[in-house]
Design an enzyme around this catalytic site. Structure first.
Site, short mmCIF file in Angstrom:
data_model
loop_
_atom_site.label_atom_id
_atom_site.label_comp_id
_atom_site.label_asym_id
_atom_site.label_seq_id
_atom_site.Cartn_x
_atom_site.Cartn_y
_atom_site.Cartn_z
N TRP A 95 -7.05 46.20 -2.71
CA TRP A 95 -8.40 46.04 -2.37
C TRP A 95 -8.67 46.69 -0.95
O TRP A 95 -9.68 46.96 -0.78
CB TRP A 95 -8.52 44.45 -2.39
CG TRP A 95 -8.53 43.93 -3.51
CD1 TRP A 95 -7.42 42.97 -4.24
CD2 TRP A 95 -9.18 43.95 -4.75
NE1 TRP A 95 -7.93 42.43 -5.16
CE2 TRP A 95 -8.92 43.10 -5.76
CE3 TRP A 95 -10.78 44.86 -5.07
CZ2 TRP A 95 -9.60 42.99 -6.86
CZ3 TRP A 95 -11.20 44.93 -5.87
CH2 TRP A 95 -10.99 43.84 -6.95
N ASP B 94 -11.38 40.80 4.84
CA ASP B 94 -11.55 40.37 3.57
C ASP B 94 -10.50 39.31 3.32
O ASP B 94 -9.32 39.26 3.39
CB ASP B 94 -11.25 41.54 2.65
CG ASP B 94 -11.46 40.97 1.01
OD1 ASP B 94 -11.56 39.92 0.95
OD2 ASP B 94 -11.20 42.08 0.23
N LYS C 207 -12.25 33.23 -5.92
CA LYS C 207 -11.03 32.99 -5.95
C LYS C 207 -10.48 31.39 -5.63
O LYS C 207 -9.80 30.83 -6.23
CB LYS C 207 -10.20 34.12 -5.04
CG LYS C 207 -10.64 35.46 -5.06
CD LYS C 207 -9.78 35.91 -6.36
CE LYS C 207 -10.52 37.28 -7.00
NZ LYS C 207 -10.32 38.50 -6.11
C1 LIG Z 1 -10.97 39.73 -5.97
C2 LIG Z 1 -10.81 40.38 -4.77
C3 LIG Z 1 -11.93 41.43 -4.52
C4 LIG Z 1 -12.83 41.64 -5.42
O1 LIG Z 1 -13.88 40.84 -5.60
P1 LIG Z 1 -15.33 41.04 -6.34
O2 LIG Z 1 -15.90 39.77 -6.29
O3 LIG Z 1 -14.97 41.16 -7.99
O4 LIG Z 1 -16.00 42.34 -5.89
C5 LIG Z 1 -12.14 41.97 -3.16
N1 LIG Z 1 -11.07 41.69 -2.42
C6 LIG Z 1 -9.91 40.73 -2.59
C7 LIG Z 1 -8.76 40.35 -1.59
C8 LIG Z 1 -10.07 40.19 -3.61
O5 LIG Z 1 -8.85 39.40 -4.06
#
Ligand SMILES: *Cc1c(COP(=O)(O)O)cnc(C)c1O
Length: 360
Positions: free
Chosen positions: A101, A171, A195
């Protein structure tokens, strides 16, 4: 009805109380005679829902007044572009690459300016967090970017990097609301909600006000400018209204549980059950260095692909589902987010013990 223990990395398990409440309110939300799905986002009733969700999140995370909370669409991935478009005044940023990511965010930022990889753990398949105490951060870098919890590899920063005074952007998709954070240490904290918070299709961005400006890169679309959404209270266009409603319920659930201190305690307890077992098992092994282990995502392997597949298959049959590891890593991964009860982790470990005995 039969519920499984769902170890999916995302979309993921939600609190049963929240799902039941949403079900109860499906046809008639609090006497409105309609579902939240059918409601105008400009209605008085909905205004109450979104305002209360924001207020509860602010309370949970102790968000200072000089930060805005934005409920946006496009998932976490849209932020990979939105961040450089809005923040790259000098067209320079430092990225710490600790997994897929972070790498995707880094590669996207390169479209807009000079994104520099200042540290990486790619040399050991992202199984650790690099030392970030003295990184070669350019004096004119606009920000330093991290992925705080690496969903795929199962690592988490235990201390934030030394950004040398630069704005920290994080993030937190897979560790959102899993423990208390000091929001004032960040310029932007953002995460996809699927998540650890709610249904898929939304990202929450917590952004310091001075970073919200009209001075964005030329060509930045209106919809990808933070100011557009900040000025409109996340109602510039139709938001993901139902998702915000469910997230609001999860915030209330977290408050009723005792807030983020209590969640941290519970998450540590749950993760310990699994890690303690992995540390003494002769069959299953964790894949990351102990000091950087995530409380949320726990990858593990047997070292034998066929045995891994057998385990996943038999676990599924026993009601322990979505344990297959990410397609790029293999093995298994148990995501044990806030809504995974301790009983779920205990059931998993009991099953692993039995499997180990039977297949020794
Ligand atoms: C799942 C995830 C993403 C992507 O998320 P989307 O909503 O599918 O764009 C980005 N960063 C992390 C750390 C993730 O776990």
């Amino acid at each position: 009805m039969s519920r499984v223990y769902n170890f999916s990395a995302g979309p993921a398990v939600l609190p049963e109380e929240v799902l039941k409440e949403a079900a109860d309110e499906m046809l008639d939300y609090k006497g409105s005679g309609m579902s939240v799905m059918e409601m105008s986002h400009r209605s008085k009733v909905y205004d109450g829902i979104i305002k209360e969700a924001e207020a509860d999140l602010r309370e949970l995370m102790n968000i200072p007044d000089n930060y805005k909370v934005l409920f946006l669409q496009g998932g976490a991935s849209q932020q990979f572009a939105m961040i450089p478009m809005n923040l790259m005044k000098n067209r320079k940023a430092a990225y710490i690459v600790t997994g897929q990511w972070a790498k995707k965010a880094y590669q996207e930022a390169k479209i807009y300016g000079d994104a520099v990889e200042v540290a990486s753990s790619a040399d050991k398949t992202f199984s650790y967090i690099p030392d970030c105490s003295d990184l070669p951060i350019s004096p004119d870098a606009d920000y330093v970017y991290i992925c705080e919890n690496n969903t795929i590899y199962g690592t988490k920063y235990k201390t934030l990097p030394n950004t040398k005074g630069k704005t920290l952007v994080a993030d937190v998709s897979s560790c959102f609301l899993s423990e208390p954070v000091d929001v004032s240490k960040y310029g932007i904290i953002y995460g996809g909600v699927q998540k650890n918070i709610g249904p898929a299709g939304m990202v929450i961005v917590i952004i310091r006000e001075d970073l919200i400006t009209e001075d964005v890169l030329p060509g930045t679309p209106t919809m990808l400018t933070y100011k557009t959404h900040a000025d409109a209270g996340s109602l510039y266009n139709t938001p993901n209204a139902y998702c915000i409603y469910v997230c609001g319920k999860v915030f209330k659930w977290l408050k009723a549980m005792g807030g983020l201190e209590e969640m941290k305690k519970r998450n540590e307890e749950k993760a310990k059950i699994l890690y303690d077992y992995l540390d003494q098992s002769k069959m299953f092994h964790g894949t990351v260095v102990a000091e950087d282990r995530s409380l949320m995502n726990v990858p593990f392997v047997t070292g034998d692909k066929d045995m891994d597949a057998k385990f996943v298959k038999e676990a599924t049959a026993a009601g322990l589902v979505n344990l297959k590891g990410h397609r790029t890593v293999g093995g298994m991964r148990a995501s044990i987010y806030n809504a995974m009860p301790k009983e779920g982790v205990e059931a998993l470990v009991a099953f692993m013990k039995k499997f180990e005995e039977e297949n020794a």
